[in-house]
Design a protein around this motif. Structure first.
Motif, PDB file in Angstrom:
ATOM      1  N   PHE A   1      30.298   3.423  30.377  1.00 51.35           N
ATOM      2  CA  PHE A   1      29.850   2.013  30.047  1.00 51.35           C
ATOM      3  C   PHE A   1      28.736   2.011  28.947  1.00 51.35           C
ATOM      4  O   PHE A   1      28.410   0.823  28.635  1.00 51.35           O
ATOM      5  CB  PHE A   1      29.415   1.351  31.400  1.00 51.35           C
TER       6      PHE A   1
ATOM      7  N   PHE B   1      33.774  -8.581  41.698  1.00 50.25           N
ATOM      8  CA  PHE B   1      34.922  -8.182  41.542  1.00 50.25           C
ATOM      9  C   PHE B   1      34.889  -6.783  42.278  1.00 50.25           C
ATOM     10  O   PHE B   1      34.648  -5.633  41.971  1.00 50.25           O
ATOM     11  CB  PHE B   1      35.075  -7.695  40.092  1.00 50.25           C
TER      12      PHE B   1
ATOM     13  N   ARG C   1      41.805  -5.383  44.465  1.00 55.78           N
ATOM     14  CA  ARG C   1      40.518  -6.095  44.268  1.00 55.78           C
ATOM     15  C   ARG C   1      40.633  -7.609  44.731  1.00 55.78           C
ATOM     16  O   ARG C   1      41.447  -8.140  45.053  1.00 55.78           O
ATOM     17  CB  ARG C   1      40.347  -6.066  42.673  1.00 55.78           C
TER      18      ARG C   1
ATOM     19  N   HIS D   1      23.966  -0.598  34.635  1.00 61.18           N
ATOM     20  CA  HIS D   1      25.289  -0.460  35.859  1.00 61.18           C
ATOM     21  C   HIS D   1      24.517  -0.564  37.105  1.00 61.18           C
ATOM     22  O   HIS D   1      24.444   0.588  37.908  1.00 61.18           O
ATOM     23  CB  HIS D   1      26.105   0.648  35.819  1.00 61.18           C
TER      24      HIS D   1
ATOM     25  N   LYS E   1      32.717  -8.620  31.464  1.00 60.16           N
ATOM     26  CA  LYS E   1      32.138  -7.733  32.732  1.00 60.16           C
ATOM     27  C   LYS E   1      31.743  -6.248  31.833  1.00 60.16           C
ATOM     28  O   LYS E   1      30.734  -6.309  31.230  1.00 60.16           O
ATOM     29  CB  LYS E   1      33.221  -7.429  33.580  1.00 60.16           C
ATOM     30  N   LYS E   2      32.883  -5.542  32.092  1.00 60.54           N
ATOM     31  CA  LYS E   2      32.252  -4.035  31.385  1.00 60.54           C
ATOM     32  C   LYS E   2      32.059  -3.971  29.837  1.00 60.54           C
ATOM     33  O   LYS E   2      31.223  -3.347  29.420  1.00 60.54           O
ATOM     34  CB  LYS E   2      33.369  -3.200  32.093  1.00 60.54           C
TER      35      LYS E   2
ATOM     36  N   ASP F   1      26.798  -5.086  40.798  1.00 60.29           N
ATOM     37  CA  ASP F   1      27.295  -4.229  39.561  1.00 60.29           C
ATOM     38  C   ASP F   1      26.623  -4.173  38.295  1.00 60.29           C
ATOM     39  O   ASP F   1      26.575  -3.143  37.761  1.00 60.29           O
ATOM     40  CB  ASP F   1      28.695  -4.555  39.393  1.00 60.29           C
TER      41      ASP F   1
ATOM     42  N   ARG G   1      40.917   0.684  35.095  1.00 55.44           N
ATOM     43  CA  ARG G   1      40.282   0.815  33.969  1.00 55.44           C
ATOM     44  C   ARG G   1      41.027   2.182  33.269  1.00 55.44           C
ATOM     45  O   ARG G   1      41.277   2.962  33.842  1.00 55.44           O
ATOM     46  CB  ARG G   1      38.676   0.976  33.935  1.00 55.44           C
TER      47      ARG G   1
END
Ligand code: OXD
Ligand code: MN
Length: 590
Positions: free
Chosen positions: A453, A301, A373, A228, A207-208, A279, A70
């Protein structure tokens, strides 16, 4: 086209006009279509098909070497007012950012196929779920979204006729140019634009980007929370299951805790641990005032290195079929995969994550990237909860915060109240390890593990947490803090960790049930040593006392650092948190 929703069709047309693809394909989620895409990706070498006897349905992918993680410095929250993005996010004026990105997206899909992926975050048909559409030029993204979300035409079942309540995600690999890489969120428009990356966290927009950044903003406006957090259930021998959610910064063992295997003493009695999520948790208050949580994702993930039969049996099992591996080593002997920490037996005839020939017995280079991953379906996990698809979520008994602290924080303690618990989450910190920075003990504050996040002003986020507690009318989960990482004078971890963390979870549940009392200290309630089950552990009561102890001088320093940290949020920091800091200081004095 899989829908007649006018808002969807209008937006898709705008994106087609902008990106000018050669072809447009709607992803319906059928195996037939997915198989075609797998074949296409294998033909173009985007994916390598692995040994179908040993790893059925599994593939390997390598990203560019400049695109392996990221990119927080290229991640933006674009709100009309800068203040709404807050002091912890990169901000840019939305019009300015759209202008800049439109230039990059203009014609970017010429000679490429555009895939339109409808997906649901959360079970289809759940009132807690939300719909997203991701437009991408990457088959890798389509196939990963298929694992990580409920993808395909059924996602539209969650979108009422002509509803505008869907998250618009646009992604293009473009040229994977790191200088023009942007991961941009426009929370006020329900929109995410991501360009010049092909790494999971930057491109799997459900996702994020959606399930945390956009969803946290939606949650604030709509009265729920996107966190999170892992979610796990502990089943007692009578079959009653209690659920716990926990937030830790990265590298503190969230996936391991979510998939914990109970120690013998509990297994023998009939206790079981169930994984709901590893997550992300979306949390709503039910009619009874309790907090109900779903895992909006449909897969894991996970970081591959370090995952092995001992550290996380359930995660490893999850990767044995229908999994996409990214940036791990390729063992040519039997066309399987390998990573550091999988076992003591690295392959000799292999290809490393960079695509170069690699002999694991001789090379000093790593075979797998440290952030390599696996994307594995949740249904593969042996400990997956029966409630995984429950449309109403699971009721939470406890929320746990935690980090990596060598000395200051005891093994476990409980907050005095919801508000005090929010203070504990807001001041959460982790110390960097020698391996990561070369300098031990550098404190990094990461409120609720949401620092990278939170899609809006973090001061407002703290306020939202406080208000959620008020709304629950005393039914909110109890809040605890854990620290598995206290070290002795030689720098060695004192607490055994892994499965034995269940002993701490059991104390937490006993506190939730009002079964045990506790020591009141200046920082919170700490267990009485007799109430933590040490049976079968090579750890004596004296040592336990030590890891439950509180050093006032360290905590006085901690309070000063928190005061400094809070200055960052001047103007939006809730009064309640200032008050909690003062209360802590007062208690430390007495
Ligand atoms: C993740 C992260 O990949 O938190 O889950 O970075
Ligand atoms: Mn995470």
């Amino acid at each position: 086209m899989l829908t007649t929703n006018k808002n969807v069709l209008k937006w898709v047309q705008e994106m087609v006009d902008l990106c000018k693809p050669e072809k447009v394909v709607w992803i319906d989620g059928s195996e037939e279509q997915l198989n075609e895409l797998r074949k296409k990706a294998v033909d173009s070498k985007e994916l390598i098909e692995l040994n179908q006897q040993k790893l059925k349905g599994c593939y390997l992918h390598r990203t560019k070497q400049n695109d392996v993680a990221r990119v927080e410095d290229k991640t933006f929250i674009c709100t009309k007012n800068k203040k709404d993005a807050g002091p912890t996010n990169n901000w840019c004026d939305p019009e300015e950012m759209y202008e800049k990105l439109r230039k990059l997206f203009d014609g970017v899909m010429k000679n490429r196929t555009m895939y339109i992926i409808p997906y649901s975050m959360g079970p289809i048909g759940s009132h807690m779920s939300k719909v997203g559409i991701e437009i991408t030029d990457s088959i890798y993204v389509v196939l990963n979204m298929n694992i990580m979300t409920r993808m395909g035409k059924d996602a539209f079942l969650n979108l009422k006729e002509d509803s505008n309540d869907f998250v618009r995600g646009l992604h293009s690999k473009a040229d994977i140019d790191p200088d023009n890489r942007y991961i941009v969120h426009f929370p006020e428009d329900n929109t995410i634009w991501s360009i010049n990356s092909a790494y999971g966290g930057n491109v799997l927009l459900g996702k994020k980007c959606f399930a945390l950044r956009i969803a946290s903003y939606q949650g604030k406006n709509e009265g729920w929370m996107a966190e999170h957090m892992l979610i796990l259930g502990i089943e007692d021998p009578q079959g009653d299951v209690k659920y716990i959610a926990a937030a830790f910064p990265s590298a503190c063992g969230k996936t391991n805790l979510a998939m914990l295997i109970p120690p013998e003493i509990y297994k023998k009695e009939g206790y079981k641990v169930w994984t709901v999520g590893d997550d992300i948790a979306w949390i709503k208050i039910g009619e009874d005032g309790r907090f109900y949580a779903i895992n909006p994702e449909n897969g894991f993930f996970g970081v591959a290195p370090g995952t092995n039969e001992k550290s996380n049996f359930n995660a490893l099992e999850s990767t044995k079929k229908d999994t996409i591996f990214t940036n791990v080593a390729h063992d040519l002997k039997d066309n399987t995969v390998w990573w550091e920490g999988l076992n003591e037996n690295p392959p000799e005839n292999a290809v490393d994550w960079k695509g170069n020939p690699w002999n694991g017995k001789e090379s000093s280079e790593k075979g797998a990237h440290p952030n390599s991953r696996f994307t594995a379906p949740a249904r593969n996990c042996p400990s997956i909860s029966k409630e995984f698809n429950n449309k109403n979520g699971v009721p939470l008994s406890a929320i746990i915060f935690g980090g990596r602290r060598a000395k200051t924080t005891p093994l476990v303690y409980e907050s005095f109240s919801w508000q005090h618990g929010v203070f504990i989450g807001a001041t959460m910190a982790s110390e960097t390890t020698a391996a990561a920075t070369g300098k031990v003990g550098v404190i990094r504050r990461d409120p609720m593990a949401m620092l990278p996040f939170c899609g809006y002003n973090m001061g407002d986020y703290f306020k939202h947490w406080i208000e959620m507690g008020e709304k629950s009318k005393e039914k909110a989960p109890k809040i605890f803090n854990v620290n598995w990482f206290r070290t002795d004078e030689n720098g060695k971890f004192i607490w055994p960790g892994y499965g034995d963390n269940m002993r701490v979870l059991m104390w937490i549940l006993k506190r939730c049930n009002g079964e045990v009392d506790a020591e009141k200290t200046s920082i919170g309630f700490v267990p009485k040593t007799k109430d933590l089950n040490l049976n079968g552990l090579n750890l004596n009561e004296e040592t336990l006392k030590e890891i439950l102890s509180i050093d006032k001088s360290l905590w006085e320093k901690e309070a000063e650092e928190i005061e400094e940290f809070f200055k960052k949020f001047e103007g939006t920091l809730p009064e309640e948190l200032k008050q909690e800091l003062n209360n802590l200081k007062e208690r430390l004095k007495s």
